[in-house]
Design a protein around this motif. Structure first.
Motif, PDB file in Angstrom:
ATOM      1  N   THR A  17      32.639  37.983  41.181  1.00  0.00           N
ATOM      2  CA  THR A  17      31.761  38.101  39.966  1.00  0.00           C
ATOM      3  C   THR A  17      32.480  38.565  38.753  1.00  0.00           C
ATOM      4  N   ASP A  18      33.286  39.403  38.968  1.00  0.00           N
ATOM      5  CA  ASP A  18      34.220  40.141  37.795  1.00  0.00           C
ATOM      6  C   ASP A  18      35.780  40.048  38.308  1.00  0.00           C
ATOM      7  N   LEU A  19      36.302  39.150  37.784  1.00  0.00           N
ATOM      8  CA  LEU A  19      37.821  38.729  37.965  1.00  0.00           C
ATOM      9  C   LEU A  19      38.447  40.253  37.626  1.00  0.00           C
ATOM     10  N   THR A  20      38.452  40.652  36.455  1.00  0.00           N
ATOM     11  CA  THR A  20      39.280  42.098  36.299  1.00  0.00           C
ATOM     12  C   THR A  20      39.173  43.301  37.199  1.00  0.00           C
ATOM     13  N   ALA A  21      37.856  43.288  37.914  1.00  0.00           N
ATOM     14  CA  ALA A  21      37.697  44.192  38.772  1.00  0.00           C
ATOM     15  C   ALA A  21      38.216  43.928  39.953  1.00  0.00           C
ATOM     16  N   MET A  36      49.817  33.567  38.884  1.00  0.00           N
ATOM     17  CA  MET A  36      49.374  32.285  38.199  1.00  0.00           C
ATOM     18  C   MET A  36      48.102  32.841  37.741  1.00  0.00           C
ATOM     19  N   GLU A  37      47.818  32.158  36.548  1.00  0.00           N
ATOM     20  CA  GLU A  37      46.359  32.151  36.003  1.00  0.00           C
ATOM     21  C   GLU A  37      45.894  30.845  35.951  1.00  0.00           C
ATOM     22  N   GLY A  47      40.140  32.421  37.217  1.00  0.00           N
ATOM     23  CA  GLY A  47      40.923  32.240  38.387  1.00  0.00           C
ATOM     24  C   GLY A  47      42.415  32.807  38.422  1.00  0.00           C
ATOM     25  N   VAL A  48      42.648  33.313  39.446  1.00  0.00           N
ATOM     26  CA  VAL A  48      44.137  33.646  39.707  1.00  0.00           C
ATOM     27  C   VAL A  48      44.577  33.646  41.046  1.00  0.00           C
ATOM     28  N   ALA A  49      45.937  33.432  41.081  1.00  0.00           N
ATOM     29  CA  ALA A  49      46.514  33.434  42.340  1.00  0.00           C
ATOM     30  C   ALA A  49      47.627  34.494  42.530  1.00  0.00           C
ATOM     31  N   GLY A  50      48.010  34.655  43.539  1.00  0.00           N
ATOM     32  CA  GLY A  50      48.900  35.878  43.679  1.00  0.00           C
ATOM     33  C   GLY A  50      49.700  35.947  45.270  1.00  0.00           C
ATOM     34  N   THR A  51      50.423  37.132  45.101  1.00  0.00           N
ATOM     35  CA  THR A  51      51.066  37.217  46.429  1.00  0.00           C
ATOM     36  C   THR A  51      50.543  38.680  46.955  1.00  0.00           C
ATOM     37  N   THR A  58      51.306  32.481  52.484  1.00  0.00           N
ATOM     38  CA  THR A  58      50.054  32.389  51.898  1.00  0.00           C
ATOM     39  C   THR A  58      49.596  33.155  50.971  1.00  0.00           C
ATOM     40  N   GLU A  59      49.130  32.829  50.090  1.00  0.00           N
ATOM     41  CA  GLU A  59      48.790  33.181  48.736  1.00  0.00           C
ATOM     42  C   GLU A  59      47.160  33.737  48.806  1.00  0.00           C
ATOM     43  N   LEU A  60      46.740  34.715  47.923  1.00  0.00           N
ATOM     44  CA  LEU A  60      45.482  34.962  47.693  1.00  0.00           C
ATOM     45  C   LEU A  60      45.035  34.610  46.402  1.00  0.00           C
ATOM     46  N   THR A  61      44.022  33.637  46.329  1.00  0.00           N
ATOM     47  CA  THR A  61      43.411  33.430  45.102  1.00  0.00           C
ATOM     48  C   THR A  61      41.967  33.988  44.904  1.00  0.00           C
ATOM     49  N   LEU A  62      41.543  34.298  43.658  1.00  0.00           N
ATOM     50  CA  LEU A  62      40.331  34.963  43.279  1.00  0.00           C
ATOM     51  C   LEU A  62      39.794  33.806  42.159  1.00  0.00           C
TER      52      LEU A  62
END
Length: 147
Positions: A17-21, A36-37, A47-51, A58-62
């Motif tokens: 619900t809150d990307l920054t948090a 990545m944004e 949305g973002v992706a990262g390690t 396998t990446e984690l995306t939010l």
């Protein structure tokens, strides 16, 4: 014709619900680093992706999706692997140091399990690859081998 094979899990996408948090929380808990944004049509990054150390390729995306985040509250879609009970105990100490709530160490169907919520109430699992050797097959909700 033979069935083609998979080569792993590309990414895990978690609704927030809150990307920054969420970025801050997944950073302090798992060491998540954004690589990545994903800006929407209006230019706002939702949305973002990262390690995450230990996840290999396998990446984690939010991804901001309030409806999905609320719908997943209390659900446990992913279990991150750790080697053994000692690793689970280290995670307990880490979460305690961060002041985050978590379950006690659970003797799960096969290995040891630790459960804790993310900021939106998604139940994250840390599950050991090492087996504890306890027969849980007679307990409701626990798994058993299929012959």
């Amino acid at each position: 014709m033979s069935r083609p094979e998979l080569s792993g899990i590309h990414h895990i996408k978690i609704p927030v619900t809150d990307l920054t948090a969420a970025i801050a929380w997944y950073g302090k808990v798992f060491g998540f680093t954004v690589t990545m944004e994903f800006p929407d049509d209006d230019g706002v990054v939702r949305g973002v992706a990262g390690t995450v150390p230990g996840l290999g390729r396998t990446e984690l995306t939010l991804r901001v999706n309030e409806q999905a985040a609320h719908g997943c509250k209390g659900f446990d879609p992913v279990s991150f692997g750790v080697d053994d009970r000692a690793d689970i105990e280290r995670w307990v100490a880490h979460l305690d140091a961060l002041g985050l709530e978590h379950s006690p160490i659970i003797d799960a169907s096969v290995g040891w399990l630790l459960v804790f919520p993310d900021p939106d109430g998604l139940q994250l699992h840390l599950y050991s690859w090492a087996a504890h050797g306890i027969d849980q097959s007679g307990r409701p909700g626990y798994g058993h081998a299929v012959p």
